[in-house]
Design a protein around this motif. Structure first.
Motif, PDB file in Angstrom:
ATOM      1  N   MET A  32       0.848  -1.189   0.000  1.00  0.00           N
ATOM      2  CA  MET A  32       0.000   0.000   0.000  1.00  0.00           C
ATOM      3  C   MET A  32       0.885   1.241   0.000  1.00  0.00           C
ATOM      4  SD  MET A  32      -1.370   0.547   3.918  1.00  0.00           S
ATOM      5  CE  MET A  32      -1.527   2.323   3.757  1.00  0.00           C
ATOM      6  N   THR A  33       0.331   2.339  -0.451  1.00  0.00           N
ATOM      7  CA  THR A  33       1.022   3.627  -0.418  1.00  0.00           C
ATOM      8  C   THR A  33       0.671   4.318   0.894  1.00  0.00           C
ATOM      9  OG1 THR A  33       0.920   3.787  -2.820  1.00  0.00           O
ATOM     10  CG2 THR A  33       1.265   5.830  -1.612  1.00  0.00           C
ATOM     11  N   MET A  34       1.688   4.922   1.513  1.00  0.00           N
ATOM     12  CA  MET A  34       1.468   5.564   2.810  1.00  0.00           C
ATOM     13  C   MET A  34       2.277   6.860   2.896  1.00  0.00           C
ATOM     14  SD  MET A  34       2.075   3.975   6.618  1.00  0.00           S
ATOM     15  CE  MET A  34       3.843   3.865   6.499  1.00  0.00           C
ATOM     16  N   SER A  35       1.636   7.907   3.382  1.00  0.00           N
ATOM     17  CA  SER A  35       2.379   9.145   3.599  1.00  0.00           C
ATOM     18  C   SER A  35       2.223   9.673   5.020  1.00  0.00           C
ATOM     19  CB  SER A  35       1.962  10.216   2.582  1.00  0.00           C
ATOM     20  OG  SER A  35       0.596  10.515   2.702  1.00  0.00           O
ATOM     21  N   TRP A  36       1.417   9.027   5.830  1.00  0.00           N
ATOM     22  CA  TRP A  36       1.234   9.489   7.204  1.00  0.00           C
ATOM     23  C   TRP A  36       2.102   8.676   8.136  1.00  0.00           C
ATOM     24  CZ3 TRP A  36      -4.527  11.062   8.223  1.00  0.00           C
ATOM     25  CH2 TRP A  36      -4.891  12.028   7.294  1.00  0.00           C
ATOM     26  N   HIS A  37       3.333   9.175   8.335  1.00  0.00           N
ATOM     27  CA  HIS A  37       4.296   8.500   9.203  1.00  0.00           C
ATOM     28  C   HIS A  37       5.280   9.528   9.741  1.00  0.00           C
ATOM     29  CE1 HIS A  37       7.199   8.981   5.949  1.00  0.00           C
ATOM     30  NE2 HIS A  37       6.213   8.597   5.138  1.00  0.00           N
ATOM     31  N   MET A  38       5.986   9.152  10.811  1.00  0.00           N
ATOM     32  CA  MET A  38       7.023  10.036  11.354  1.00  0.00           C
ATOM     33  C   MET A  38       7.995   9.237  12.201  1.00  0.00           C
ATOM     34  SD  MET A  38       5.267  12.135  14.438  1.00  0.00           S
ATOM     35  CE  MET A  38       4.832  11.339  15.972  1.00  0.00           C
ATOM     36  N   MET A  39       9.232   9.713  12.252  1.00  0.00           N
ATOM     37  CA  MET A  39      10.234   9.131  13.127  1.00  0.00           C
ATOM     38  C   MET A  39       9.898   9.512  14.561  1.00  0.00           C
ATOM     39  SD  MET A  39      12.402   7.286  11.462  1.00  0.00           S
ATOM     40  CE  MET A  39      13.398   6.940  12.905  1.00  0.00           C
ATOM     41  N   MET A  40      10.129   8.566  15.487  1.00  0.00           N
ATOM     42  CA  MET A  40       9.879   8.833  16.901  1.00  0.00           C
ATOM     43  C   MET A  40      11.125   8.685  17.761  1.00  0.00           C
ATOM     44  SD  MET A  40       6.185   7.079  17.535  1.00  0.00           S
ATOM     45  CE  MET A  40       6.218   7.547  19.249  1.00  0.00           C
ATOM     46  N   GLU A  41      12.072   7.877  17.314  1.00  0.00           N
ATOM     47  CA  GLU A  41      13.266   7.613  18.107  1.00  0.00           C
ATOM     48  C   GLU A  41      14.398   7.221  17.182  1.00  0.00           C
ATOM     49  OE1 GLU A  41      15.563   7.962  20.643  1.00  0.00           O
ATOM     50  OE2 GLU A  41      13.786   7.684  21.894  1.00  0.00           O
ATOM     51  N   PHE A  42      15.640   7.531  17.603  1.00  0.00           N
ATOM     52  CA  PHE A  42      16.816   7.211  16.795  1.00  0.00           C
ATOM     53  C   PHE A  42      17.225   5.744  16.917  1.00  0.00           C
ATOM     54  CE2 PHE A  42      17.360  11.797  17.601  1.00  0.00           C
ATOM     55  CZ  PHE A  42      17.433  12.240  16.294  1.00  0.00           C
ATOM     56  N   GLU A  43      17.505   5.284  18.131  1.00  0.00           N
ATOM     57  CA  GLU A  43      17.930   3.896  18.340  1.00  0.00           C
ATOM     58  C   GLU A  43      17.290   3.332  19.586  1.00  0.00           C
ATOM     59  OE1 GLU A  43      21.945   2.583  17.800  1.00  0.00           O
ATOM     60  OE2 GLU A  43      22.403   4.370  16.634  1.00  0.00           O
ATOM     61  N   PRO A  44      16.581   2.214  19.460  1.00  0.00           N
ATOM     62  CA  PRO A  44      16.257   1.617  18.166  1.00  0.00           C
ATOM     63  C   PRO A  44      15.320   2.537  17.393  1.00  0.00           C
ATOM     64  CG  PRO A  44      14.946   0.562  19.872  1.00  0.00           C
ATOM     65  CD  PRO A  44      15.889   1.520  20.569  1.00  0.00           C
ATOM     66  N   PRO A  45      15.431   2.525  16.064  1.00  0.00           N
ATOM     67  CA  PRO A  45      14.561   3.399  15.274  1.00  0.00           C
ATOM     68  C   PRO A  45      13.087   3.019  15.475  1.00  0.00           C
ATOM     69  CG  PRO A  45      16.311   2.474  13.914  1.00  0.00           C
ATOM     70  CD  PRO A  45      16.339   1.756  15.224  1.00  0.00           C
ATOM     71  N   LEU A  46      12.295   4.016  15.845  1.00  0.00           N
ATOM     72  CA  LEU A  46      10.854   3.824  15.986  1.00  0.00           C
ATOM     73  C   LEU A  46      10.145   4.758  15.011  1.00  0.00           C
ATOM     74  CD1 LEU A  46      10.379   3.711  19.872  1.00  0.00           C
ATOM     75  CD2 LEU A  46      10.471   1.784  18.280  1.00  0.00           C
ATOM     76  N   VAL A  47       9.147   4.215  14.321  1.00  0.00           N
ATOM     77  CA  VAL A  47       8.384   4.964  13.334  1.00  0.00           C
ATOM     78  C   VAL A  47       6.906   4.836  13.698  1.00  0.00           C
ATOM     79  CG1 VAL A  47       7.784   5.155  10.887  1.00  0.00           C
ATOM     80  CG2 VAL A  47      10.092   4.414  11.549  1.00  0.00           C
ATOM     81  N   ALA A  48       6.215   5.952  13.749  1.00  0.00           N
ATOM     82  CA  ALA A  48       4.769   5.930  13.939  1.00  0.00           C
ATOM     83  C   ALA A  48       4.126   6.043  12.568  1.00  0.00           C
ATOM     84  CB  ALA A  48       4.321   7.104  14.809  1.00  0.00           C
ATOM     85  N   CYS A  49       3.077   5.267  12.333  1.00  0.00           N
ATOM     86  CA  CYS A  49       2.386   5.366  11.050  1.00  0.00           C
ATOM     87  C   CYS A  49       0.902   5.116  11.240  1.00  0.00           C
ATOM     88  CB  CYS A  49       2.975   4.411  10.020  1.00  0.00           C
ATOM     89  SG  CYS A  49       2.696   2.675  10.350  1.00  0.00           S
ATOM     90  N   VAL A  50       0.127   5.768  10.385  1.00  0.00           N
ATOM     91  CA  VAL A  50      -1.315   5.591  10.385  1.00  0.00           C
ATOM     92  C   VAL A  50      -1.688   4.724   9.194  1.00  0.00           C
ATOM     93  CG1 VAL A  50      -3.543   6.749  10.153  1.00  0.00           C
ATOM     94  CG2 VAL A  50      -1.725   7.790  11.532  1.00  0.00           C
ATOM     95  N   VAL A  51      -2.381   3.636   9.474  1.00  0.00           N
ATOM     96  CA  VAL A  51      -2.916   2.758   8.432  1.00  0.00           C
ATOM     97  C   VAL A  51      -4.418   2.685   8.680  1.00  0.00           C
ATOM     98  CG1 VAL A  51      -2.902   0.451   7.409  1.00  0.00           C
ATOM     99  CG2 VAL A  51      -0.767   1.435   8.301  1.00  0.00           C
ATOM    100  N   SER A  52      -5.184   3.199   7.761  1.00  0.00           N
ATOM    101  CA  SER A  52      -6.635   3.246   7.927  1.00  0.00           C
ATOM    102  C   SER A  52      -7.209   1.847   8.129  1.00  0.00           C
ATOM    103  CB  SER A  52      -7.273   3.889   6.694  1.00  0.00           C
ATOM    104  OG  SER A  52      -8.677   3.728   6.739  1.00  0.00           O
ATOM    105  N   GLY A  53      -8.191   1.782   9.008  1.00  0.00           N
ATOM    106  CA  GLY A  53      -8.891   0.516   9.220  1.00  0.00           C
ATOM    107  C   GLY A  53      -9.611   0.039   7.973  1.00  0.00           C
ATOM    108  N   ASN A  54      -9.813   0.911   6.999  1.00  0.00           N
ATOM    109  CA  ASN A  54     -10.444   0.536   5.734  1.00  0.00           C
ATOM    110  C   ASN A  54      -9.458  -0.069   4.745  1.00  0.00           C
ATOM    111  OD1 ASN A  54     -12.983   1.527   6.543  1.00  0.00           O
ATOM    112  ND2 ASN A  54     -12.372   3.601   5.992  1.00  0.00           N
TER     113      ASN A  54
END
Length: 176
Positions: A32-54
């Motif tokens: 899937m294509t996704m553009s709603w994400h962001m870095m949250m932490e350097f190490e370990p790298p953490l990424v927050a992302c939104v994936v629609s329930g649909n």
């Protein structure tokens, strides 16, 4: 100043490059294509992302708790849009759009050969999924394609409009 409709605020705060998120469940890979994400932490790298329930990928990500974030360069822009405008419920997007799945080392979701970077991820935190569809992912393994020199990423600005990575600059701050 002029009033801006609230539905257009996201166009001002676009979080980063458009990426492809792959999942695999019951022997079937999806992207899937996704553009709603962001870095949250350097190490370990953490990424927050939104994936629609649909999204078809939501169920696979929630069930398997793993995925790959593949980062495409601008040369894949048309395919990225096509992937985003179709559903894995209806078609095999890898075949339909000529993307090459590669085996990952730590997750079942595939890497994408055409992308200049691939991040193997596991879900580290699901506490905000039910309320906001927000997954916190930990990057377990990162891959880069050295053959793709200085790749330019695309950034979604809404309604079919994209910006392409541009000029970069380095600023050094003085330490006191």
């Amino acid at each position: 100043m002029k009033n801006l409709p609230l539905g257009k605020v996201y166009q001002l705060l676009e979080p980063g490059p458009v990426v492809l998120l792959t999942t695999a469940r019951k022997g079937r890979a999806n992207v899937m294509t996704m553009s709603w994400h962001m870095m949250m932490e350097f190490e370990p790298p953490l990424v927050a992302c939104v994936v629609s329930g649909n999204d078809y990928s939501f169920e696979a990500l929630a069930a398997t708790r793993e995925c790959v974030i593949a980062i495409p360069a601008v040369k894949l822009a048309r395919k990225v849009v096509q992937v985003g405008n179709s559903s894995g419920r209806d078609i095999d997007k890898f075949k339909a759009f000529g993307l090459t799945p590669l085996s990952a080392q730590q997750v079942k979701a595939p890497l994408i050969a055409e992308c200049f970077a691939n991040l193997e991820c596991k879900v580290a935190d699901k506490r905000l999924v039910n309320r906001y569809n927000l997954f916190i992912l930990e990057v377990l393994q990162a891959w880069i394609d050295p053959a793709q020199k200085n790749p330019k990423t695309i950034h979604h600005q809404g309604y079919g409009k994209f910006a392409v990575d541009g000029r970069t600059m380095t600023l050094k701050s003085k330490m006191r």
